[in-house]
Design a protein around this motif. Structure first.
Motif, PDB file in Angstrom:
ATOM      1  N   THR A 171     -35.004  17.101  38.251  1.00 28.29           N
ATOM      2  CA  THR A 171     -36.373  17.431  38.667  1.00 28.29           C
ATOM      3  C   THR A 171     -37.049  18.384  37.685  1.00 28.29           C
ATOM      4  O   THR A 171     -38.274  18.492  37.668  1.00 28.29           O
ATOM      5  CB  THR A 171     -36.400  18.068  40.079  1.00 28.29           C
ATOM      6  N   THR A 218     -37.074   2.228  40.901  1.00 27.99           N
ATOM      7  CA  THR A 218     -37.386   3.340  41.799  1.00 27.99           C
ATOM      8  C   THR A 218     -36.939   4.683  41.221  1.00 27.99           C
ATOM      9  O   THR A 218     -35.811   4.816  40.747  1.00 27.99           O
ATOM     10  CB  THR A 218     -36.635   3.168  43.148  1.00 27.99           C
ATOM     11  N   ARG A 219     -37.817   5.659  41.294  1.00 30.54           N
ATOM     12  CA  ARG A 219     -37.444   7.051  40.997  1.00 30.54           C
ATOM     13  C   ARG A 219     -37.228   7.763  42.329  1.00 30.54           C
ATOM     14  O   ARG A 219     -38.059   7.643  43.232  1.00 30.54           O
ATOM     15  CB  ARG A 219     -38.529   7.747  40.175  1.00 30.54           C
ATOM     16  N   LEU A 220     -36.107   8.488  42.436  1.00 29.08           N
ATOM     17  CA  LEU A 220     -35.725   9.139  43.690  1.00 29.08           C
ATOM     18  C   LEU A 220     -35.538  10.628  43.446  1.00 29.08           C
ATOM     19  O   LEU A 220     -35.113  11.032  42.354  1.00 29.08           O
ATOM     20  CB  LEU A 220     -34.409   8.525  44.194  1.00 29.08           C
ATOM     21  N   HIS A 221     -35.826  11.425  44.472  1.00 34.19           N
ATOM     22  CA  HIS A 221     -35.674  12.877  44.317  1.00 34.19           C
ATOM     23  C   HIS A 221     -34.513  13.409  45.143  1.00 34.19           C
ATOM     24  O   HIS A 221     -34.552  13.367  46.382  1.00 34.19           O
ATOM     25  CB  HIS A 221     -36.973  13.591  44.713  1.00 34.19           C
ATOM     26  N   THR A 227     -38.574   9.538  48.899  1.00 30.06           N
ATOM     27  CA  THR A 227     -37.160   9.139  48.871  1.00 30.06           C
ATOM     28  C   THR A 227     -36.626   9.004  50.291  1.00 30.06           C
ATOM     29  O   THR A 227     -35.934   8.042  50.637  1.00 30.06           O
ATOM     30  CB  THR A 227     -36.354  10.203  48.101  1.00 30.06           C
ATOM     31  N   SER A 280     -32.391   2.105  39.468  1.00 31.56           N
ATOM     32  CA  SER A 280     -33.047   3.268  40.089  1.00 31.56           C
ATOM     33  C   SER A 280     -32.518   4.512  39.404  1.00 31.56           C
ATOM     34  O   SER A 280     -31.485   4.474  38.729  1.00 31.56           O
ATOM     35  CB  SER A 280     -32.778   3.325  41.592  1.00 31.56           C
ATOM     36  N   SER A 324     -39.317  15.386  48.348  1.00 32.34           N
ATOM     37  CA  SER A 324     -38.455  14.189  48.423  1.00 32.34           C
ATOM     38  C   SER A 324     -38.919  13.282  49.571  1.00 32.34           C
ATOM     39  O   SER A 324     -38.155  12.452  50.068  1.00 32.34           O
ATOM     40  CB  SER A 324     -36.983  14.577  48.604  1.00 32.34           C
ATOM     41  N   THR A 366     -43.745  14.734  42.722  1.00 24.44           N
ATOM     42  CA  THR A 366     -43.368  13.599  43.580  1.00 24.44           C
ATOM     43  C   THR A 366     -42.703  12.508  42.745  1.00 24.44           C
ATOM     44  O   THR A 366     -42.761  12.514  41.508  1.00 24.44           O
ATOM     45  CB  THR A 366     -44.587  12.982  44.300  1.00 24.44           C
ATOM     46  N   GLU A 367     -42.148  11.542  43.462  1.00 26.54           N
ATOM     47  CA  GLU A 367     -41.477  10.410  42.825  1.00 26.54           C
ATOM     48  C   GLU A 367     -42.481   9.567  42.044  1.00 26.54           C
ATOM     49  O   GLU A 367     -42.089   8.781  41.175  1.00 26.54           O
ATOM     50  CB  GLU A 367     -40.765   9.559  43.888  1.00 26.54           C
ATOM     51  N   ARG A 369     -33.455  11.829  40.318  1.00 27.93           N
ATOM     52  CA  ARG A 369     -33.785  13.123  39.693  1.00 27.93           C
ATOM     53  C   ARG A 369     -33.144  14.206  40.565  1.00 27.93           C
ATOM     54  O   ARG A 369     -33.578  14.423  41.706  1.00 27.93           O
ATOM     55  CB  ARG A 369     -35.299  13.337  39.674  1.00 27.93           C
TER      56      ARG A 369
END
Ligand code: NAP
Length: 304
Positions: free
Chosen positions: A114, A221-224, A278, A157, A275, A128-129, A160
């Motif tokens: 992050t 997809t980007r995920l937190h 996510t 995917s 998140s 944010t994502e 972060r």
């Protein structure tokens, strides 16, 4: 699924591998030494010998797998200042893994941080994502590479992770470094007002996120991996001071390197991270203690 995991012998791997096994997956972990192989086998997974630089091994293992989770990283290069070398090794490894999966529709879960939100210029609001950085940068190039793999038939995917992945499984992370600095200097410190925020996630919650990403994240997809959106650094210092029985004080930015060593600049970043997307997308619900509660459980102070 038969899952190939790089970094299976590391901190995150020590939670991700059991999480995958307990969900019924089969795990093969990359091991560059006898010690790493023994650690992976002790978790109940198979070890496959190889180094991150063995690109044929990575490609072949990806071909043989139903999915890949990439956790390994050359932290040794990073802490010695060779950021470019660490990033290049990461991108080369991801390229080999992607070559092995191309056209299969199988999942590849990569890892990012992050902190890149700060490097990318997100200031004064939670990242944010949806925040992306097409211009690239350190570890951002790898993230962008993974996010684009949908076009090559990979269900890719990227997670972060908060800079503070905490738990009793964490032995060498940033929290241990900050505690060691407090012990060495005789006080726990924060810089200025200490209102800058660090996101955090418990290792076991992060492990669930990796499993969910593997099982169902859509391509690109980007995920937190951030359960705490942002803990003011002053609260982190206070919890450390409480547990060590040391006073807590503000220091100036000019004193930060002397107190915190290589983390001198990093302890000053303001990195609030949402998140929400996510959680909505994957049904991820962190259940383990937040950072301050985990610090007060005391394990960091018995082992630091
Ligand atoms: N922990 C955190 O707080 C945090 C925060 C943000 C992002 N991340 C990222 O999350 C990922 C996992 O971190 P971690 O905390 O689990 O790291 P870690 O505990 O340092 O583990 C690193 C893993 O990579 C493996 N590795 C390193 N160099 C290798 C090489 N040349 N060939 C093969 N394997 C190699 C290590 O194997 P050995 O067992 O043989 O050493 C180990 O399994 C990394 O990308 C990291 O940057 C972590």
């Amino acid at each position: 699924m038969r899952v190939f995991v790089t970094g299976a012998s590391g901190h995150l791997g020590s939670a991700v591998v059991p999480e995958l096994l307990s969900a019924g997956h089969e795990v093969v972990g990359l091991a560059r030494s006898d010690t790493s192989a023994a650690a992976i086998e002790k978790l109940g997974a198979q070890a496959h010998r190889g180094d991150l630089a063995d690109l044929d091994v990575l490609r072949d293992q990806a071909v043989a797998a139903d999915g890949v989770i990439h956790l390994a990283f050359r932290h040794d290069l990073m802490v010695n200042g060779d950021l470019a070398g660490a990033a290049r090794t990461d991108l080369d490894a991801l390229t080999a893994l992607a070559d092995g999966l191309a056209g299969s529709g199988k999942p590849l879960v990569g890892t990012s941080g992050t902190a890149m939100l700060v490097m990318g210029g997100i200031v004064g609001r939670p990242g944010t994502e949806h925040d992306t950085f097409p211009g690239g940068g350190y570890r951002i190039d790898a993230e962008n590479f993974v996010a684009d793999l949908g076009s090559r038939g990979v269900r890719s995917s990227i997670v972060r992770l908060a800079p503070t992945v905490h738990s009793s499984l964490d032995r060498y992370g940033f929290i241990s470094t900050i505690i060691a600095a407090a012990r060495r200097r005789g006080y726990a410190a924060y810089v200025g007002e200490g209102t800058n925020r660090w996101p955090a996630v418990h290792t076991l919650d992060a492990a669930v996120l990796y499993r969910l990403a593997l099982e169902k994240a859509p391509a690109g997809t980007r995920l937190h991996g951030a359960a705490d959106e942002g803990v003011p650094f002053r609260q982190i210092a206070a919890a450390i001071g409480d547990n060590l029985g040391l006073r807590v004080r503000s220091i100036s930015p000019a004193e930060a390197d002397e107190h915190f060593g290589f983390l001198g600049s990093f302890v000053q970043i303001d990195n609030p991270t949402s998140s929400a997307l996510t959680r909505d997308l994957l049904g991820w619900t962190p259940t383990h203690p937040d950072l301050i509660a985990d610090l007060h459980e005391g394990h960091y102070f018995r082992t630091a």
